[in-house]
Design an enzyme around this catalytic site. Sequence first.
Site, short mmCIF file in Angstrom:
data_model
loop_
_atom_site.label_atom_id
_atom_site.label_comp_id
_atom_site.label_asym_id
_atom_site.label_seq_id
_atom_site.Cartn_x
_atom_site.Cartn_y
_atom_site.Cartn_z
N HIS B 58 0.80 -1.22 0.00
CA HIS B 58 0.00 0.00 0.00
C HIS B 58 0.83 1.27 0.00
CE1 HIS B 58 -3.37 -2.59 0.81
NE2 HIS B 58 -2.82 -3.04 1.92
N HIS B 220 -7.88 -4.39 -0.36
CA HIS B 220 -7.33 -5.71 -0.64
C HIS B 220 -8.21 -6.44 -1.65
CE1 HIS B 220 -6.39 -4.76 3.67
NE2 HIS B 220 -5.20 -4.86 3.14
#
Lengths: 334, 334
Positions: B58, B220
Amino acid sequence: MKKIINSTDNLITEMLDGIVMAFPKDFKRVEGFDKALITPRAPVKNKVGIATGGGSGHLPLFLGYIGENLLDGAAVGDVFSSPSAETMLAITKAIDSGKGVLYLYGNYGGDIMNFDMAAEMAEEEGIRVETSIGCDDVASAPADDAGSRRGIAGLIFAYKIAGAKAATGASLEEVKETTDRALSVIRTMGVALSPCTIPAVGLPTFEIGDDEMEIGMGIHGERGIKREKLKSADEIASFMTERVIDDLPFESGDEVAVLINGLGATAPQELYVTFRKVKEILDLKKINIYKSFVGEYATSMEMKGLSITLFKLDKEFKELLDMPVHSPMLLQQF
Amino acid sequence: MKKIINSTDNLITEMLDGIVMAFPKDFKRVEGFDKALITPRAPVKNKVGIATGGGSGHLPLFLGYIGENLLDGAAVGDVFSSPSAETMLAITKAIDSGKGVLYLYGNYGGDIMNFDMAAEMAEEEGIRVETSIGCDDVASAPADDAGSRRGIAGLIFAYKIAGAKAATGASLEEVKETTDRALSVIRTMGVALSPCTIPAVGLPTFEIGDDEMEIGMGIHGERGIKREKLKSADEIASFMTERVIDDLPFESGDEVAVLINGLGATAPQELYVTFRKVKEILDLKKINIYKSFVGEYATSMEMKGLSITLFKLDKEFKELLDMPVHSPMLLQQF
């Protein structure tokens, strides 16, 4: 083609609207010119004005480099298209404080043609214009034809040098000379894993297999030097770094700035894995890294890939590189 | 799966090697802990330590927010996996100056379990730990179950508030209270156009049609609230902004910070086109934008998509937001 846009016709205008709305202290349009972006502080007194330009699709390149101690204006083209001479002329007039203007941009035929035209028109209006052109892509032509090479991510180092030199109050000739000297010791090579899609076209710029990469591909998808099966990060970094080093050449004892530039859809983790290998190679060759830059500096929309740039530093270049800049679109490391 | 990496086993270690090698003044590992990253200045005297953590994939979230007037440490997990309790404990001990430590991270079960365990172990060693958790994703649960919501990009505002509050010398209780108060007025919604690929798995996290989008998908790839044909940027921005506004609700006369966050493979031009519409909507509703943030703040590797966050500001939040920070991985606008 999956993009979050409205129409392709108005894409660049809407993008520029958004930029100016988000950061009104940092960007404004020249009155009456949709695609001429400048710093709201223009013209900055007693300073050579610096203008860049090129097709859209490469953010933060080119307009993202407008900022304090950096550039004063950017001519914005449609995606992968040259900006018009009129746009560049409007910028030139808006950013000239009387000390003249340096045009600093990448080596692409359309840009050269239009910006040379703008320079002529500006000279007719009494504004002195000089031009410096980035040709750092070692894959696009051999070293004995370096003037033909494409300009890619290495241009951003020239931006920093030119912007800082101008901020010291140097003359137009001095800014050009220093910038050209920097450009002469900047070398880059890139690799692409995927194409990007020009919105107005709607299809990817080229085809490439699921397990392939192209070394030396240009930022618009121009053909590179070899297409082959995707290798490991270390193998790719070794191949490209060795060629960049040999091209100048960079030598033992040299100090360099390093840029690992992401083309848009390559995750930062991959850029840092690549940096790790590049540093290892430089350490082995006793080439010292003065400063590192890792991130998205010159993209091609959603292209997967990256480029590696080395910039050979001397005392002046280090001082100029150290000058703080401010632009909302750039990383704090810059 | 086309990524520029070496092995998937060593990916995170190599990434961290690269990060520490590139920016040694900004990041270092806790001795003996491969995945515990801290500021080299730790422990910062007379300041509450702030730690974050989560799975990799991320960037710049989470570790990129280590920096001056920002965070002190980050526990790094494998891609999309929780970091270990031992890693978080090592960070806690390294960053505690005696004023205690705040854990600030997103609402994911694995992270909560491991970090709660680390907090218990830290308390046994005499270090006070408090926890604040980001739950800004309005799509992931209804408003009356807000505590179940996932933490997504809005967390970055809490980082800035917590980091600045700690830098003023506030106590652990004060830093937590201010951070929780900020979290309570941050709302986000995202849209995904494409999946990403977890390296160790080698396949995309989900399937989505060439002409489809999923509103409310998690970072996700968690299921969102609706999958439909891709709409225009203005339609997407309207749908998401209206829902974010209604969820708090944000009201006429409010002042907000706005974040248009790119998920990794969405070009900046699309983020600015989106911002344009979001501002138009806020202007119509007389919600004033105090500060804008546009760029990649919390990505999902090469996912295409973006999220829109609003943060309702009061006088204190504005001051804390204005405090300069420094991290090489973040944009100068932050």
